[in-house]
Design a protein around this motif. Structure first.
Motif, PDB file in Angstrom:
ATOM      1  N   TYR A 158     -39.291 -78.427 -41.411  1.00 26.01           N
ATOM      2  CA  TYR A 158     -40.436 -78.316 -40.499  1.00 26.01           C
ATOM      3  C   TYR A 158     -40.874 -76.853 -40.478  1.00 26.01           C
ATOM      4  O   TYR A 158     -40.110 -75.976 -40.075  1.00 26.01           O
ATOM      5  N   TRP A 166     -47.356 -80.428 -32.735  1.00 24.43           N
ATOM      6  CA  TRP A 166     -47.526 -80.993 -34.075  1.00 24.43           C
ATOM      7  C   TRP A 166     -46.446 -80.412 -34.965  1.00 24.43           C
ATOM      8  O   TRP A 166     -46.288 -79.193 -35.046  1.00 24.43           O
ATOM      9  N   GLN A 167     -45.686 -81.269 -35.646  1.00 25.54           N
ATOM     10  CA  GLN A 167     -44.574 -80.819 -36.467  1.00 25.54           C
ATOM     11  C   GLN A 167     -44.674 -81.418 -37.881  1.00 25.54           C
ATOM     12  O   GLN A 167     -44.034 -82.416 -38.214  1.00 25.54           O
ATOM     13  N   PRO A 168     -45.513 -80.829 -38.753  1.00 22.93           N
ATOM     14  CA  PRO A 168     -45.558 -81.293 -40.147  1.00 22.93           C
ATOM     15  C   PRO A 168     -44.283 -80.893 -40.895  1.00 22.93           C
ATOM     16  O   PRO A 168     -43.637 -79.896 -40.561  1.00 22.93           O
ATOM     17  N   TYR A 169     -43.942 -81.679 -41.921  1.00 16.34           N
ATOM     18  CA  TYR A 169     -42.703 -81.417 -42.654  1.00 16.34           C
ATOM     19  C   TYR A 169     -42.801 -81.925 -44.085  1.00 16.34           C
ATOM     20  O   TYR A 169     -43.664 -82.743 -44.422  1.00 16.34           O
ATOM     21  N   VAL A 211     -43.854 -86.211 -47.540  1.00 19.94           N
ATOM     22  CA  VAL A 211     -44.555 -85.315 -46.620  1.00 19.94           C
ATOM     23  C   VAL A 211     -44.866 -86.137 -45.380  1.00 19.94           C
ATOM     24  O   VAL A 211     -45.080 -87.357 -45.456  1.00 19.94           O
ATOM     25  N   VAL A 213     -45.620 -85.918 -40.677  1.00 15.59           N
ATOM     26  CA  VAL A 213     -45.880 -85.157 -39.457  1.00 15.59           C
ATOM     27  C   VAL A 213     -45.361 -85.950 -38.261  1.00 15.59           C
ATOM     28  O   VAL A 213     -45.492 -87.183 -38.212  1.00 15.59           O
ATOM     29  N   ASP A 214     -44.723 -85.247 -37.348  1.00 14.51           N
ATOM     30  CA  ASP A 214     -44.345 -85.799 -36.052  1.00 14.51           C
ATOM     31  C   ASP A 214     -45.229 -85.164 -34.983  1.00 14.51           C
ATOM     32  O   ASP A 214     -45.364 -83.931 -34.943  1.00 14.51           O
ATOM     33  N   ASN A 226     -45.346 -90.779 -35.598  1.00 15.82           N
ATOM     34  CA  ASN A 226     -44.948 -90.292 -36.917  1.00 15.82           C
ATOM     35  C   ASN A 226     -45.788 -90.937 -38.004  1.00 15.82           C
ATOM     36  O   ASN A 226     -46.108 -92.125 -37.940  1.00 15.82           O
ATOM     37  N   SER A 228     -45.996 -90.636 -42.502  1.00  9.96           N
ATOM     38  CA  SER A 228     -45.411 -90.009 -43.679  1.00  9.96           C
ATOM     39  C   SER A 228     -45.814 -90.765 -44.937  1.00  9.96           C
ATOM     40  O   SER A 228     -46.188 -91.940 -44.879  1.00  9.96           O
TER      41      SER A 228
END
Length: 283
Positions: A158, A166-169, A211, A213-214, A226, A228
């Motif tokens: 992250y 917002w937590q993209p990963y 890829v 995002v949470d 979520n 992905s």
């Protein structure tokens, strides 16, 4: 009125006020700003469920099978003519459900266990025939649905601050793909004749990447949305066997061709798109 008796308590109150301001101020004298608490920091654990759309690669598996047959126009001399029968199996897409669990073991880094369950991938058989190089016909037939299971273990990164809602990963990991082995439903032949065969799938260990995002629904909320997209490099072994009959010009009886595809790699290589909701808490 005598004000002197009031000077002492007023002075005490004034010094108390100054002391209180000093206690709430930083070294520069400005008020101390409390740090924003993290919403996705170390120790966060989240469980998510939702819908998974599995879209395999368009490449299937197949081959061309040649049978040499005697030309009935010749009487004494055996003249063999090639009958080429092609068989190709394609796997279609499906939407099912997934469940996963993520543990943030340190800020910006997490491990994730993902499972897409009971994905019914539809198989379809295509076949065509060429006699002495000339096209003589083709057919296609559905083979039914094959229940598939995708289980992955990721290490996710992250890249935003743990205080962001917002937590993209991005993630990289390993995958285990398993497809249930089943008998073929009756396989279509020429002239609406039917026959049976067998089909088999193997399992496969491979790599996968994603890829996503949470989105945390508020600083005081434990609910998460979520989304992905995953790519799985899955190529399980595939086998199919059945006999097909082909009617040829000037032949009294149909010619039987044995279709045998043994232990070939079926390049599923699916993209998996997930959308779900989760609940998080901290240890």
């Amino acid at each position: 009125m005598r004000f002197k008796p009031l000077l002492i308590p007023m002075a005490v109150a004034g010094f108390a006020g100054l002391a209180a301001q000093t206690a709430l101020a930083g070294p520069s004298g400005y008020p101390v700003v409390e740090p924003t608490p993290p919403v996705w920091g170390a120790g966060t654990f989240a469980v998510r469920v939702g819908a998974a759309y599995v879209d395999p690669d368009e490449d299937g598996v197949g081959g061309v099978f040649t049978t040499l047959v005697d030309d009935p126009a010749t009487e004494d001399v055996v003249e063999e003519i090639p009958l080429d029968v092609g068989a190709f199996v394609d796997i279609d897409d499906d939407t099912s459900w997934f469940i996963n669990a993520t543990y943030v073991f340190m800020d910006h880094w997490a491990v994730e266990l993902y499972h897409a369950n009971d994905v019914s991938l539809e198989g379809r058989l295509f076949s065509d025939a060429f006699f002495d190089g000339d096209f003589i016909g083709e057919f296609s037939s559905g083979l039914g649905d094959f229940d598939s299971y995708f289980t992955s273990l990721f290490v996710d990164w992250y890249f935003l601050d743990p205080t962001c809602l917002w937590q993209p990963y991005v993630g990289l990991g390993v995958n285990y793909t398993d497809i249930e082995e089943q008998f073929i439903r009756p396989v279509f032949r020429n002239d609406n004749r039917w026959g049976a065969g067998k089909i088999g799938f193997g399992s496969d260990f491979s790599w996968t990447a994603q890829v996503g995002v949470d989105v945390v629904l508020g600083r005081e909320s434990n609910w998460v949305i979520n989304a992905s997209a995953m790519y799985v490099d899955a190529s399980p072994e595939f086998s199919i066997g059945f006999d097909t009959e082909t009617d040829l010009p000037d032949f009294d009886d149909p010619v039987v061709t044995s279709i045998r595809i043994r232990n070939q790699e079926l390049d599923l290589d699916p993209w998996i798109f997930n959308l779900g909701i989760g609940y998080k808490f901290s240890f």
